[in-house]
Design an enzyme around this catalytic site. Structure first.
Site, PDB file in Angstrom:
ATOM      1  CD  GLU A 232      15.466 -10.908 -25.801  1.00  0.00           C
ATOM      2  OE1 GLU A 232      14.406 -11.228 -25.229  1.00  0.00           O
ATOM      3  OE2 GLU A 232      15.592 -10.924 -27.042  1.00  0.00           O
TER       4      GLU A 232
ATOM      5  CD  GLU B 112      14.522 -12.448 -30.920  1.00  0.00           C
ATOM      6  OE1 GLU B 112      15.500 -12.115 -31.599  1.00  0.00           O
ATOM      7  OE2 GLU B 112      14.255 -11.985 -29.805  1.00  0.00           O
TER       8      GLU B 112
ATOM      9  CD  GLU C 201      10.440 -10.582 -29.729  1.00  0.00           C
ATOM     10  OE1 GLU C 201      11.405 -10.894 -30.460  1.00  0.00           O
ATOM     11  OE2 GLU C 201      10.430 -10.769 -28.498  1.00  0.00           O
TER      12      GLU C 201
ATOM     13  CD  GLU D 175      11.174 -13.122 -23.868  1.00  0.00           C
ATOM     14  OE1 GLU D 175      12.201 -12.590 -24.319  1.00  0.00           O
ATOM     15  OE2 GLU D 175      10.047 -12.984 -24.390  1.00  0.00           O
TER      16      GLU D 175
ATOM     17  CG  HIS E 128      10.954  -9.068 -23.518  1.00  0.00           C
ATOM     18  ND1 HIS E 128      11.306  -9.357 -24.815  1.00  0.00           N
ATOM     19  CD2 HIS E 128      10.548  -7.772 -23.519  1.00  0.00           C
ATOM     20  CE1 HIS E 128      11.134  -8.281 -25.558  1.00  0.00           C
ATOM     21  NE2 HIS E 128      10.679  -7.312 -24.799  1.00  0.00           N
TER      22      HIS E 128
ATOM     23  CG  HIS F 167      14.482  -8.360 -30.443  1.00  0.00           C
ATOM     24  ND1 HIS F 167      13.882  -9.022 -29.391  1.00  0.00           N
ATOM     25  CD2 HIS F 167      14.825  -7.126 -29.963  1.00  0.00           C
ATOM     26  CE1 HIS F 167      13.866  -8.237 -28.325  1.00  0.00           C
ATOM     27  NE2 HIS F 167      14.425  -7.078 -28.650  1.00  0.00           N
TER      28      HIS F 167
END
Length: 512
Positions: A126, A190, A224, A96, A129, A227
């Protein structure tokens, strides 16, 4: 009348990110050509995003500190599964951090306001996370029945022979051209691997009685998807410029193989060897999410634009059959140098593994029977003694060069003009090294520790518990004192770490 969100979004994008009064050079220039206008992958204003994520985070931290703590949930989880969360959390948290650096580099480099909107929100994701996973690590250090290892996970990942390849693969998110970093992070890690990681771990954690991990990982996985959209938009932008394609395919092939060599072998060991209650084999997860969904759907849709599925994906599919078992065996043999306990397999484990991987018992059964017998410190034998020599470590991926299986390994031994010896686990890793040897010049774990007594290594690496004599790692889950290996037991074995490459004859190596 208040303008619609769409209107507000379009207006905000019309404000240029760059000042008009001077030209600023990118801190991290890219070799790729990026068009100035593309589709926006992330149609959410930052103000809306912040409110939405604040609500999610409040729910997660509230659940951990309130209901789950009062129910002592972590104390009821399967001990075998809780052990593997020690390296999993330490490594994923580093990933991360590297992802945060990657997206910050993209914001700096890519002069495209649509893409930058997405990169900015992902960078904030990020950061969140990284903190969420560090908080979960702290939570387990307070509430898990055996906290040793949770309290030192971030330190351990720098020393551990499994932590080093884990760091190396995630450093590919931030140590190259920003677009190459994006391929590693957004397009491969990802899009291909977060389902096997965050979704499958969530399922397996809940089945094994751990409800804290799903509270955090489901929150992360909900980000995600955005992402993945960033990765697809970046890829589409790069593919819109034909001159990018040759270098894009090479970078894409390399990114997939580098992520595969660590993530598939590590996750295979996690799911197949550290679950007490199993739902599927890792190979079944891989076939569903990597082979069918990612390669068969996501990547094949890009073939009309010239991008092909990764060059070595069929090798990866072949390696997934056995790679996780080979990695689990080597990792178990190295149990004294880990900060987690590596449990032995029992009859129900044997039955599951033989059922899901026909032929498993023929190739790995004898090791695990002997490993179980060697768990008692009074017998004074380490599982390392089961091998005539430990396998060399691949110079490129830093994983043991025994893939996919020791008896059918694809190791390649080379020597360079300076006389340095190298081992490669595969043709792909050797090819990647040849493309840029200066990027893979780091020492292997064997080279760093060659000639060091095992007992001294354990003391120096901080792998003793608070009593100053009992090892954090154990080859079982027993808690009775007579079963626990101490530093005196290790010292009596007289084991010295040795680089296996040094013992091989010179004619075993070919010039690279």
């Amino acid at each position: 009348m208040t303008p619609s969100v769409t209107t507000q979004h379009e207006k905000i994008k019309s404000f240029d990110w760059e000042p008009s009064y001077f030209r600023r050079d990118a801190l991290y220039p890219t070799k790729y050509k990026i068009p100035p206008k593309t589709k926006d992958p992330f149609r959410t204003l930052v103000r809306e995003y912040v409110g939405m994520e604040e609500e999610k985070d409040d729910r997660q931290y509230g659940a951990l500190e309130d209901a789950l703590s009062r129910m002592n949930n972590s104390g009821q989880a399967e001990p075998r599964f809780m052990e593997i969360m020690k390296p999993v959390l330490a490594l994923v948290d580093f990933g991360e951090y590297a992802a945060m650096k990657c997206t910050a580099m993209l914001v700096d480099t890519v002069e495209n306001p649509e893409l930058r909107q997405g990169y900015l929100a992902q960078m904030i994701d990020e950061v969140r996370h990284t903190n969420q996973e560090a908080y979960l690590m702290r939570y387990f250090a307070k509430h898990a029945p055996d906290p040793a290892g949770f309290n030192s996970g971030f330190q351990m990942r720098a020393f551990d022979p499994i932590g080093r390849p884990g760091r190396a693969v995630f450093e590919a998110f931030m140590n190259d051209d920003p677009i190459t970093n994006s391929l590693n992070l957004q397009v491969v890690a990802e899009t291909a691997y977060t389902n096997p990681l965050f979704v499958a771990v969530t399922e397996v954690a809940a089945a094994n009685g751990d409800q804290a991990t799903p509270s955090v990982f489901l929150s992360i996985q909900s980000d995600e998807a955005r992402h993945m959209a960033n990765g697809y938009s970046t890829l589409a932008a790069v593919l819109s410029e034909p001159e990018n394609l040759p270098m894009l395919q090479e970078d894409f092939d390399t990114a997939f193989w580098r992520q595969h060599t660590f993530l598939d072998n590590f996750q295979g060991a996690v799911y197949d060897y550290f679950s007490k209650v199993r739902l599927k084999s890792y190979k079944e997860y891989w076939d569903q999410w990597i082979w069918d969904d990612w390669a068969g759907s996501y990547i094949e849709r890009l073939e009309p634009f010239g991008l092909k599925v990764p060059r070595w994906i069929h090798d990866a599919k072949r390696h997934v059959e056995w790679g996780g078992h080979s990695a689990a065996m080597v990792s178990a043999a190295l149990w004294p140098v880990h900060a987690w306990r590596s449990d032995y397999m029992v009859e129900e484990d044997f039955a599951f593994l033989e059922d899901k991987y026909p032929g498993w018992e023929e190739h790995f059964g004898d090791f695990w029977k002997a490993y179980r017998e060697m768990g008692d410190p009074r017998k004074g034998h380490l599982a390392l003694e089961l091998f005539p020599a430990m396998p060399p470590i691949c110079r490129t991926c830093q994983m043991p060069a025994v893939m996919p299986r020791p008896d059918i390994n694809e190791i390649r031994l080379s020597i360079d003009k300076a006389g340095q010896r190298h081992a490669f686990c595969s043709e792909a890793c050797q090819h990647i090294f040849r493309q840029a040897p200066e990027r893979h010049s780091g020492m292997t774990w064997w080279e760093v520790n060659d000639g060091v007594e095992l007992a001294r290594y354990i003391e120096d690496a901080g792998l003793l518990r608070s009593d100053g004599r009992t090892l954090m790692g154990q080859p079982h889950l027993h808690t009775e004192e007579r079963w626990l290996w101490t530093i005196e037991d290790i010292r009596r074995t007289g084991f010295v770490i040795q680089d296996p490459l040094k013992a091989l004859p010179a004619d075993a190596f070919k010039e690279i």
